[in-house]
Enzyme design. Structure first.
Site, mmCIF file in Angstrom:
data_model
loop_
_atom_site.group_PDB
_atom_site.id
_atom_site.type_symbol
_atom_site.label_atom_id
_atom_site.label_comp_id
_atom_site.label_asym_id
_atom_site.label_seq_id
_atom_site.Cartn_x
_atom_site.Cartn_y
_atom_site.Cartn_z
ATOM 1 N N SER A 77 -4.548 -11.607 -9.906
ATOM 2 C CA SER A 77 -5.147 -11.828 -10.510
ATOM 3 C C SER A 77 -5.585 -10.261 -12.169
ATOM 4 O O SER A 77 -5.518 -10.583 -12.969
ATOM 5 C CB SER A 77 -5.926 -13.128 -10.927
ATOM 6 O OG SER A 77 -6.904 -12.442 -9.957
ATOM 7 N N ASP A 84 1.589 -3.668 -9.580
ATOM 8 C CA ASP A 84 1.118 -5.187 -10.529
ATOM 9 C C ASP A 84 1.964 -4.982 -11.811
ATOM 10 O O ASP A 84 1.705 -5.727 -12.426
ATOM 11 C CB ASP A 84 -0.523 -5.411 -9.953
ATOM 12 C CG ASP A 84 -0.352 -5.286 -8.581
ATOM 13 O OD1 ASP A 84 0.033 -5.285 -7.726
ATOM 14 O OD2 ASP A 84 -2.131 -5.889 -8.075
ATOM 15 N N HIS A 141 1.046 -1.140 0.034
ATOM 16 C CA HIS A 141 -0.079 -0.125 -0.117
ATOM 17 C C HIS A 141 0.792 1.082 -0.004
ATOM 18 O O HIS A 141 0.695 2.409 0.453
ATOM 19 C CB HIS A 141 -1.227 0.019 1.470
ATOM 20 C CG HIS A 141 -1.866 -1.163 1.148
ATOM 21 N ND1 HIS A 141 -3.629 -0.744 0.227
ATOM 22 C CD2 HIS A 141 -2.337 -2.213 1.608
ATOM 23 C CE1 HIS A 141 -3.904 -1.715 0.856
ATOM 24 N NE2 HIS A 141 -3.300 -2.734 0.638
HETATM 25 P P1 NG1 Z 1 -3.647 -6.392 -5.437
HETATM 26 O O1 NG1 Z 1 -3.455 -7.554 -4.132
HETATM 27 O O2 NG1 Z 1 -3.147 -6.905 -6.706
HETATM 28 O O3 NG1 Z 1 -5.538 -6.500 -5.401
HETATM 29 C C1 NG1 Z 1 -3.269 -4.046 -4.414
HETATM 30 C C2 NG1 Z 1 -3.641 -2.790 -5.706
HETATM 31 C C3 NG1 Z 1 -2.175 -2.666 -5.717
HETATM 32 C C4 NG1 Z 1 -1.321 -2.474 -3.896
HETATM 33 C C5 NG1 Z 1 -1.454 -2.978 -3.551
HETATM 34 C C6 NG1 Z 1 -0.976 -3.010 -2.174
HETATM 35 C C7 NG1 Z 1 -4.212 -3.222 -7.779
HETATM 36 C C8 NG1 Z 1 -4.690 -3.676 -9.440
HETATM 37 N N1 NG1 Z 1 -3.609 -3.109 -7.302
HETATM 38 O O4 NG1 Z 1 -3.044 -5.700 -5.412
HETATM 39 O O5 NG1 Z 1 -1.697 -1.744 -6.663
HETATM 40 O O6 NG1 Z 1 -1.488 -1.182 -4.123
HETATM 41 O O7 NG1 Z 1 -3.051 -3.686 -3.432
HETATM 42 O O8 NG1 Z 1 0.144 -2.727 -1.392
HETATM 43 O O9 NG1 Z 1 -4.955 -1.838 -7.378
#
Ligand code: NG1
Length: 461
Positions: free
Chosen positions: A169, A213, A70
């Site tokens: 994903s 990501d 985050h």
């Molecule tokens: P995931 O774990 O794939 O939902 C999300 C955000 C990242 C990052 C992480 C926390 C999206 C697509 N992905 O990832 O950018 O903020 O949480 O570190 O928003």
């Protein structure tokens, strides 16, 4: 096209099976033979859905994040690693402007939409949004509608990216679609520009996430994590550096089996808490735009300006607006001080982890990972009892360097650096303790740090 993305062109004169196996070995190493079975099944499914003819195969990997959670949407630092589990997209261009989508997983029923200057989104949660978003963003960038295609997605377990498990994903699907549209539009993408495009495409879907990501899915290098500074420079470029994973250790992923569903509201509330922190700190420090801007300030000075808890309505009454944030109710309690503390300390931990990896001080890396989990659980409040149970079990094996949740949180996976000789003992122990403590089964697998997204090959079916 990124230097790390592998491109293999179809050579009609060669043996297509041997050629594909060679290409899969470049990507998956010793896993190539089993991937071949998956690829052939996907090719058969494509032919059954759309008939014989040429087909392009694209792939994009999921990821874990070693540390830096985050922080990306706060312009901070992250250290993700690509999995060798990926989204495979088979595609054949169409000339009538209709994108048709099929999926080997039956719960994703077929979809279609027309490409145009303005592509409307489908209802929230519709999987075609992960194609509509990149099509729309690329159309905006190129100034003309992108070419359409017939597409088939293959991302089923065990080769696909587990869904809702915090291993990205959704970004893998977005990136695979974007790479396909870009290929057919003959757009030679560069890492940062494409990552931004894919990130914007996910804002289209409704999550106010960052760029981690998409960057790792595009720029991953085999055997390496990717250090990414999520603050762009004035030309819009980002600082990235491949970081070798420590020799003698495996990065193990422990999937709790708990899936985060409907957590976009929770996610956006954390984003809101960070934005509130910036808005309140700006009263004393007018130039700041993101929490990254206060990385060198003393935390004790910062926290004095941040409330423990405040609502959007209270902020608005005090003249503070948080910008476009879907699904954050006016009365949602924003834990501003604790959330900002997590981001501020997490950025430091990422930089310390880089130093510790550089000097091969793996016990130090482990203690930073442990601290990151505590901060995610107590300050950012994104852990669950299942994730905590996995971290406790993982740390019980001697020599293990740290355990922390990875990804957004609220379920999903925990990672640990495990000495190679102890991998089997680790997996048995963690699996046993986890099912005793929670009544659930954990899926434990190594992260093989695979390469980034791209076109694998083109063949005839
Ligand atoms: P995931 O774990 O794939 O939902 C999300 C955000 C990242 C990052 C992480 C926390 C999206 C697509 N992905 O990832 O950018 O903020 O949480 O570190 O928003």
């Amino acid at each position: 096209m990124s230097a790390s993305a592998k491109i293999f062109q179809h050579n009609r004169g060669s043996n297509p099976v041997a050629q594909l196996l060679g290409e899969l070995t470049e990507i998956y190493g010793s896993g190539a033979a089993t991937q071949m079975v998956r690829y052939r099944a996907a090719l058969d499914a494509f032919r059954a859905a759309y008939g014989p003819g040429p087909v392009h195969l694209f792939r994009a990997p999921g990821r874990v994040n070693l540390i830096g959670e985050h922080t990306d949407y706060n312009h901070g630092y992250v250290l993700p690693v690509a999995l060798d589990r990926d989204v495979l997209l088979l595609a054949r261009p169409r000339s009538d402007g209709q994108v048709r989508l099929a999926n080997v997983e039956g719960d994703f029923t077929p979809r279609s939409f027309a490409v145009s200057d303005a592509i409307p989104s489908a209802v929230a949660g519709d999987w075609s949004n992960y194609a509509r978003g990149p099509a729309q963003e690329l159309t905006r960038l190129l100034g003309a509608p992108v070419p359409a295609f017939d597409g088939l997605v293959s991302a089923a377990p065990p080769f696909g990216v587990p869904r809702g498990a915090g291993v990205s994903s959704s970004s893998a699907l977005t990136v695979a679609m974007a790479v396909a549209f870009a290929h057919f539009a003959d757009w030679k993408w560069k890492g940062a520009e494409m990552a931004r495009l894919c990130s914007d495409a996910e804002w289209y879907v409704g999550t106010r996430g960052g760029i981690m990501d998409q960057f790792i899915a595009l720029l991953a290098e085999r055997g390496h994590a990717l250090f990414l500074d999520c603050r762009p420079d004035s030309a819009g470029n980002f600082r990235t550096r491949p970081i070798p994973l420590p020799a003698g250790y495996r990065l193990l992923v422990m999937d709790s089996g708990v899936r985060h569903t409907n957590t976009r509201n929770e996610f956006n509330q954390r984003v809101a808490a960070c934005r509130a922190g910036v808005a309140l700190l700006r009263r004393e420090m007018p130039g700041i735009t993101h929490l990254r801007d206060v990385e060198n300030a003393e935390w004790t000075l910062l926290e004095a300006q941040l409330p423990e808890e405040v609502s959007v309505a209270q902020l608005r009454a005090g003249g503070v607006e948080l910008g476009d944030l879907p699904n954050v109710p006016d009365d949602a309690p924003l834990r501003v001080r604790a959330c900002c503390r997590h981001v501020w300390t997490e950025n430091r931990r990422v930089l310390e982890t880089l130093d510790a990896l550089g000097s091969n001080d793996i016990p130090r890396v482990g203690s930073l990972l442990d601290d990151a989990h505590t901060s995610a659980a107590e300050d950012y409040r994104i852990s669950t009892p299942e994730l905590d149970a996995l971290t406790v079990a993982a740390r019980q094996i001697d020599g293990v360097a740290g355990a922390r949740l990875t990804g957004a949180g609220w379920g999903g996976c925990v990672i640990s650096l495990v000495p190679e000789a102890q991998v089997d003992e680790f997996a048995t122990h963690v699996g046993r303790v986890y099912s005793r403590e929670t009544g659930r089964e954990a899926t434990i697998f190594p992260c093989s740090a695979g390469p980034g997204a791209g076109l694998v090959t083109a063949v005839d079916v």
